[in-house]
Scaffold this motif. Structure first.
Motif, PDB file in Angstrom:
ATOM      1  N   LEU A   8      63.114  51.079  47.950  1.00 59.95           N
ATOM      2  CA  LEU A   8      63.888  52.400  47.327  1.00 59.95           C
ATOM      3  C   LEU A   8      64.563  51.886  46.200  1.00 59.95           C
ATOM      4  O   LEU A   8      65.524  50.949  46.432  1.00 59.95           O
ATOM      5  N   THR A   9      64.690  52.818  45.166  1.00 64.97           N
ATOM      6  CA  THR A   9      65.313  52.391  43.942  1.00 64.97           C
ATOM      7  C   THR A   9      66.022  53.728  43.740  1.00 64.97           C
ATOM      8  O   THR A   9      65.712  54.709  43.923  1.00 64.97           O
ATOM      9  N   LYS A  23      72.280  56.245  44.214  1.00 62.07           N
ATOM     10  CA  LYS A  23      72.876  55.190  44.275  1.00 62.07           C
ATOM     11  C   LYS A  23      72.733  54.533  45.876  1.00 62.07           C
ATOM     12  O   LYS A  23      73.117  55.208  46.739  1.00 62.07           O
ATOM     13  N   LYS A  24      72.765  53.122  45.955  1.00 60.02           N
ATOM     14  CA  LYS A  24      73.053  52.554  47.209  1.00 60.02           C
ATOM     15  C   LYS A  24      74.410  52.452  47.380  1.00 60.02           C
ATOM     16  O   LYS A  24      75.248  51.982  46.723  1.00 60.02           O
ATOM     17  N   LEU A  25      74.800  53.021  48.463  1.00 56.71           N
ATOM     18  CA  LEU A  25      76.251  52.782  48.854  1.00 56.71           C
ATOM     19  C   LEU A  25      76.749  51.756  50.007  1.00 56.71           C
ATOM     20  O   LEU A  25      77.818  51.200  49.811  1.00 56.71           O
ATOM     21  N   LYS A  35      73.455  57.406  48.454  1.00 53.94           N
ATOM     22  CA  LYS A  35      73.777  58.692  47.897  1.00 53.94           C
ATOM     23  C   LYS A  35      72.727  59.296  47.576  1.00 53.94           C
ATOM     24  O   LYS A  35      72.064  58.653  46.528  1.00 53.94           O
ATOM     25  N   VAL A  36      72.445  60.747  47.738  1.00 56.41           N
ATOM     26  CA  VAL A  36      71.092  61.502  47.469  1.00 56.41           C
ATOM     27  C   VAL A  36      71.493  62.757  46.848  1.00 56.41           C
ATOM     28  O   VAL A  36      72.646  63.229  47.321  1.00 56.41           O
ATOM     29  N   GLU A  37      70.585  63.103  45.748  1.00 59.92           N
ATOM     30  CA  GLU A  37      70.718  64.633  45.481  1.00 59.92           C
ATOM     31  C   GLU A  37      69.634  65.315  45.870  1.00 59.92           C
ATOM     32  O   GLU A  37      68.573  65.064  45.943  1.00 59.92           O
ATOM     33  N   LYS A  38      70.124  66.799  46.425  1.00 65.50           N
ATOM     34  CA  LYS A  38      69.063  67.489  46.814  1.00 65.50           C
ATOM     35  C   LYS A  38      68.625  68.343  45.436  1.00 65.50           C
ATOM     36  O   LYS A  38      69.536  68.727  44.821  1.00 65.50           O
ATOM     37  N   LYS A  39      67.382  67.940  45.282  1.00 63.57           N
ATOM     38  CA  LYS A  39      66.839  68.385  43.771  1.00 63.57           C
ATOM     39  C   LYS A  39      66.963  69.965  43.471  1.00 63.57           C
ATOM     40  O   LYS A  39      67.153  70.407  42.341  1.00 63.57           O
ATOM     41  N   LYS A  40      66.783  70.697  44.534  1.00 66.52           N
ATOM     42  CA  LYS A  40      66.625  72.214  44.357  1.00 66.52           C
ATOM     43  C   LYS A  40      68.175  72.611  44.003  1.00 66.52           C
ATOM     44  O   LYS A  40      68.390  73.622  43.466  1.00 66.52           O
ATOM     45  N   THR A  41      69.424  72.149  44.651  1.00 64.87           N
ATOM     46  CA  THR A  41      70.530  72.755  44.476  1.00 64.87           C
ATOM     47  C   THR A  41      71.504  71.633  43.432  1.00 64.87           C
ATOM     48  O   THR A  41      72.640  72.074  43.129  1.00 64.87           O
ATOM     49  N   GLY A  42      71.287  70.313  43.683  1.00 64.04           N
ATOM     50  CA  GLY A  42      72.079  69.624  42.777  1.00 64.04           C
ATOM     51  C   GLY A  42      73.215  69.089  43.830  1.00 64.04           C
ATOM     52  O   GLY A  42      74.100  68.225  43.272  1.00 64.04           O
ATOM     53  N   ASP A  86      60.069  59.746  56.768  1.00 62.00           N
ATOM     54  CA  ASP A  86      59.439  59.793  55.499  1.00 62.00           C
ATOM     55  C   ASP A  86      58.306  58.935  55.303  1.00 62.00           C
ATOM     56  O   ASP A  86      58.468  57.874  55.342  1.00 62.00           O
ATOM     57  N   ASN A  87      57.317  59.476  54.768  1.00 61.69           N
ATOM     58  CA  ASN A  87      55.886  58.682  54.473  1.00 61.69           C
ATOM     59  C   ASN A  87      55.503  58.946  53.098  1.00 61.69           C
ATOM     60  O   ASN A  87      54.381  58.580  52.738  1.00 61.69           O
ATOM     61  N   SER A  88      56.533  59.551  52.393  1.00 58.98           N
ATOM     62  CA  SER A  88      56.504  59.785  50.942  1.00 58.98           C
ATOM     63  C   SER A  88      56.151  58.610  49.918  1.00 58.98           C
ATOM     64  O   SER A  88      55.646  58.831  48.796  1.00 58.98           O
ATOM     65  N   VAL A  89      56.740  57.636  50.524  1.00 55.66           N
ATOM     66  CA  VAL A  89      56.566  56.351  49.539  1.00 55.66           C
ATOM     67  C   VAL A  89      55.377  55.673  49.883  1.00 55.66           C
ATOM     68  O   VAL A  89      55.086  55.053  51.038  1.00 55.66           O
ATOM     69  N   PRO A  90      54.276  55.319  48.886  1.00 56.59           N
ATOM     70  CA  PRO A  90      53.064  54.705  49.092  1.00 56.59           C
ATOM     71  C   PRO A  90      53.210  53.325  50.143  1.00 56.59           C
ATOM     72  O   PRO A  90      54.112  52.739  49.527  1.00 56.59           O
TER      73      PRO A  90
END
Length: 127
Positions: A8-9, A23-25, A35-42, A86-90
């Motif tokens: 994960l990067t 970023k990694k906390l 720290k992650v951003e919800k793409k739909k709302t920011g 989560d299985n979205s990372v190959p």
């Protein structure tokens, strides 16, 4: 048993593109915090992520989410927004818990204080 989430990067999308890693906390015995951003709302959230293992009997993240769920509504207990796999990372599978980010990390505060906490700060953190 340290969790290895090296695949994960920053900038990578997780949970089918709903969140982006900012970023990694930090990290601990059972996973890493991002720290992650919800793409739909920011909006910014914290995501605790641990590598899923096929032989794993007890998923620590799920136990932790049950405890947080029982404590909800109390001071300094984050609201949970997602708990699952989560299985979205190959070629990788992760257990993910997305929750409120309650404030700066201890590392951020430590850096702000020029890498020194006074006695009062240490006592307040320990409470």
């Amino acid at each position: 048993m340290a969790s290895n989430t090296n695949s994960l990067t920053e900038g990578q999308e997780i949970l089918d593109g709903r969140f982006k890693i900012v970023k990694k906390l930090g990290s601990g015995a059972f996973g890493e915090i991002f720290k992650v951003e919800k793409k739909k709302t920011g909006e910014m959230f914290a995501a605790k992520i641990e590598k899923a293992q096929k032989s794993q009997k007890h998923v620590m993240l799920f136990w932790e989410s049950k405890l947080i769920h029982k404590l909800r509504g109390k001071t300094s207990v984050p609201a949970l927004f997602y708990i699952g796999t989560d299985n979205s990372v190959p070629n990788h599978s992760f257990h993910v818990m997305v929750m409120d980010m309650l404030g700066p990390s201890l590392e951020d505060l430590f850096q702000t204080c020029r890498t020194k906490f006074d006695l009062k700060t240490c006592l307040l953190i320990s409470i």
